[in-house]
Write a protein that holds these residues in place. Structure first.
Motif, PDB file in Angstrom:
ATOM      1  N   ALA A 176      16.765  30.295 -35.193  1.00 41.01           N
ATOM      2  CA  ALA A 176      15.638  30.343 -36.128  1.00 41.01           C
ATOM      3  C   ALA A 176      15.563  31.697 -36.825  1.00 41.01           C
ATOM      4  O   ALA A 176      15.343  31.776 -38.032  1.00 41.01           O
ATOM      5  N   ILE A 177      15.741  32.777 -36.064  1.00 41.75           N
ATOM      6  CA  ILE A 177      15.731  34.119 -36.654  1.00 41.75           C
ATOM      7  C   ILE A 177      16.854  34.245 -37.686  1.00 41.75           C
ATOM      8  O   ILE A 177      16.655  34.745 -38.796  1.00 41.75           O
ATOM      9  N   HIS A 178      18.035  33.789 -37.306  1.00 37.56           N
ATOM     10  CA  HIS A 178      19.188  33.899 -38.207  1.00 37.56           C
ATOM     11  C   HIS A 178      18.958  33.126 -39.507  1.00 37.56           C
ATOM     12  O   HIS A 178      19.193  33.646 -40.602  1.00 37.56           O
ATOM     13  N   ARG A 183      20.683  36.967 -43.856  1.00 40.24           N
ATOM     14  CA  ARG A 183      22.047  36.654 -43.434  1.00 40.24           C
ATOM     15  C   ARG A 183      22.234  35.159 -43.128  1.00 40.24           C
ATOM     16  O   ARG A 183      23.256  34.754 -42.595  1.00 40.24           O
ATOM     17  N   GLY A 184      21.244  34.357 -43.468  1.00 41.00           N
ATOM     18  CA  GLY A 184      21.252  32.958 -43.088  1.00 41.00           C
ATOM     19  C   GLY A 184      22.419  32.151 -43.607  1.00 41.00           C
ATOM     20  O   GLY A 184      22.769  31.116 -43.039  1.00 41.00           O
ATOM     21  N   ASP A 185      23.037  32.607 -44.703  1.00 37.18           N
ATOM     22  CA  ASP A 185      24.194  31.874 -45.238  1.00 37.18           C
ATOM     23  C   ASP A 185      25.506  32.368 -44.639  1.00 37.18           C
ATOM     24  O   ASP A 185      26.578  31.887 -45.009  1.00 37.18           O
ATOM     25  N   HIS A 228      31.003  39.240 -38.966  1.00 34.00           N
ATOM     26  CA  HIS A 228      30.846  40.270 -39.996  1.00 34.00           C
ATOM     27  C   HIS A 228      29.830  39.831 -41.051  1.00 34.00           C
ATOM     28  O   HIS A 228      29.920  38.740 -41.615  1.00 34.00           O
ATOM     29  N   GLN A 229      28.830  40.668 -41.288  1.00 30.82           N
ATOM     30  CA  GLN A 229      27.727  40.444 -42.234  1.00 30.82           C
ATOM     31  C   GLN A 229      26.826  39.273 -41.822  1.00 30.82           C
ATOM     32  O   GLN A 229      25.969  38.854 -42.594  1.00 30.82           O
ATOM     33  N   GLY A 230      27.036  38.754 -40.627  1.00 30.64           N
ATOM     34  CA  GLY A 230      26.186  37.687 -40.116  1.00 30.64           C
ATOM     35  C   GLY A 230      25.383  38.178 -38.937  1.00 30.64           C
ATOM     36  O   GLY A 230      24.904  39.317 -38.915  1.00 30.64           O
ATOM     37  N   THR A 231      25.235  37.325 -37.926  1.00 30.45           N
ATOM     38  CA  THR A 231      24.437  37.640 -36.748  1.00 30.45           C
ATOM     39  C   THR A 231      25.274  37.445 -35.496  1.00 30.45           C
ATOM     40  O   THR A 231      25.953  36.426 -35.356  1.00 30.45           O
TER      41      THR A 231
END
Length: 446
Positions: A176-178, A183-185, A228-231
């Motif tokens: 849910a946080i992500h 950075r959700g995509d 990278h660039q995500g969670t």
């Protein structure tokens, strides 16, 4: 153009609502709704003109203000403080109940007298207040407090530490946080820390270079590269070996790392979410978890309530879980079944509830699950476990215990690799010959 609801409304103030890009209403000190902007009408429906509507009636169906109905009232709080106040509420909408982030802005005249309030309503999409097979669900005060914290921290890159008993939905909270972040995509990469040796953890997280160890026949990228660039979600962070904690801290402090067996320094850019059911503070005092790492990951701690703390959500949770388990099959969970479930303490939390409902689908002779079916599910013997909040100390392990655990891990790893022994050996950091020997020894052991 804003909708004028009360004929005595100051039209200049009403038109001011259109300056907000979210649903907004103008309310007086007596909770009366005076005007609404177009975004409000689109999201929540138009309010009849001259209806003498009050915010607590329209939003909740209450006959009294929220603070007299057992909830916090942002208008009362703003009236008391003279400043903006905010709270997360569950509002009535045309499509059912919905979590809404409510912010109340007081408006004063030139002499400082409080005249009106602008109420901003921002729908929260990380959870559902109705039946859902895709999202976290709930309406209880404990659940609303959780969603409020997740909604607050999601837009920021702050590290989050999810705390709570096993089975409370920490992985769903991380998702849910992500999804709600910028950075959700990008990718959400989960690392299951439990049961990994230091060598395996390092190889999985950082990757390894060709020739780094026996069986490393090619370069293998680590999960950090995928994140990278995500969670990056480190589940059960309390199980990370002490030796690996140093390298993890260095990664978080510098944003750089080296693959196992490589001299090349690589950079990592990600948002960190960690989770554990263990008492990390107590582990720090016992020397089992690094103090500096603890403070590095504990920037924004979030408590996930147990099912016992959100008993009011049991019916909604049970029917949502059953809908997910049943798929296209239509199953009916009776009120008697809900009442029987309500007498359980659920030490395993939502995961335990899910197991009971999965048994219920098997035991039910029709599409109706009643109290008798639930009773039969609960009669299935299950081992008694120590509570997660006060875990029983593990007995000292013998060499035979360690060998047994190693064999079990290698068998699980081999299944994960679909029988590919070379790949399993490479991940485990041992030679193919050693893998064969360890598995054969296990087969010959009585």
């Amino acid at each position: 153009m804003s909708q004028i609801i009360a004929s005595d409304t100051d039209q200049r103030l009403a038109h001011m609502l259109e300056g907000h890009d979210c649903p907004a209403i103008l309310v007086d000190a007596d909770y009366r709704i005076l005007a609404a902007n177009d975004a409000y009408c689109d999201s929540f429906g138009a309010i009849p003109a001259d209806s003498d509507a009050h915010c607590f009636q329209i939003s909740h169906g209450y006959s009294v203000p929220c603070d007299q109905a057992g909830e916090s009232c942002p208008l009362a709080e703003a009236r008391g403080s003279g400043h903006r106040e905010r709270v997360l509420h569950v509002h009535l909408t045309a499509t059912g109940r919905q979590h809404v982030d409510v912010e109340m802005l007081p408006i004063h005249d030139d002499d400082g007298e409080l005249l009106y309030f602008v109420e901003l309503l921002k729908p929260v999409h990380i959870a559902s207040a109705e039946l859902s097979t895709q999202q976290m669900v709930g309406r209880s005060p404990a659940f609303n407090a959780l969603i409020n914290n997740l909604n607050l921290v999601a837009p920021h890159d702050t590290s989050v530490l999810l705390l709570g008993e096993s089975g409370t939905g920490k992985e769903l909270a991380a998702e849910a946080i992500h999804r709600a972040s910028h950075r959700g995509d990008r990718a959400l990469v989960t690392v299951e820390c439990a049961g990994l040796t230091e060598t395996l953890f390092e190889s999985e997280l950082f990757g390894h270079a060709k020739g780094a160890f026996t069986g490393a026949s090619q370069n293998k990228p680590g999960l950090l590269e995928a994140a990278h660039q995500g969670t990056l979600f480190l589940d059960e962070i309390g199980d990370v070996p002490l030796g690996m904690q140093v390298k993890l801290l260095r990664l978080l402090e510098t944003g750089s790392y080296r693959a196992v067996g490589s001299t090349q320094l690589r950079s990592a850019e990600f948002r960190l979410i960690c989770a554990t059911h263990k008492d990390l503070a107590a582990m720090v005092e016992r020397g089992e978890f690094r103090r500096d790492l603890y403070y590095r990951i504990n920037a924004f701690p979030v408590h996930l309530p147990s099912l016992r703390e959100r008993h009011d959500d049991l019916q909604l949770l049970a029917r949502s879980i059953l809908g997910k388990l049943a798929g296209e099959k239509r199953l009916h969970l009776t009120d008697s079944a809900i009442r029987r479930l309500g007498r359980e303490s659920f030490p395993g939390n939502i995961r335990e509830l899910r197991n009971i409902l999965e048994r219920a689908i098997i035991f039910a002779h029709s599409n109706v699950i009643d109290a008798r079916v639930i009773e039969r599910c609960l009669a299935v013997p299950t081992p008694t476990l120590a509570a997660d909040s006060t875990p029983a100390p593990d007995p000292p392990e013998t060499w035979t215990d360690l060998r047994t655990r190693e064999r079990r891990y290698l068998r699980d790893l081999l299944r994960h690799c679909h029988g590919d022994k070379e790949r399993a050996a490479a991940i485990a950091g041992i030679s193919l010959r050693s893998l064969y020997r360890k598995l054969e020894t296990g087969n010959s052991t009585p």
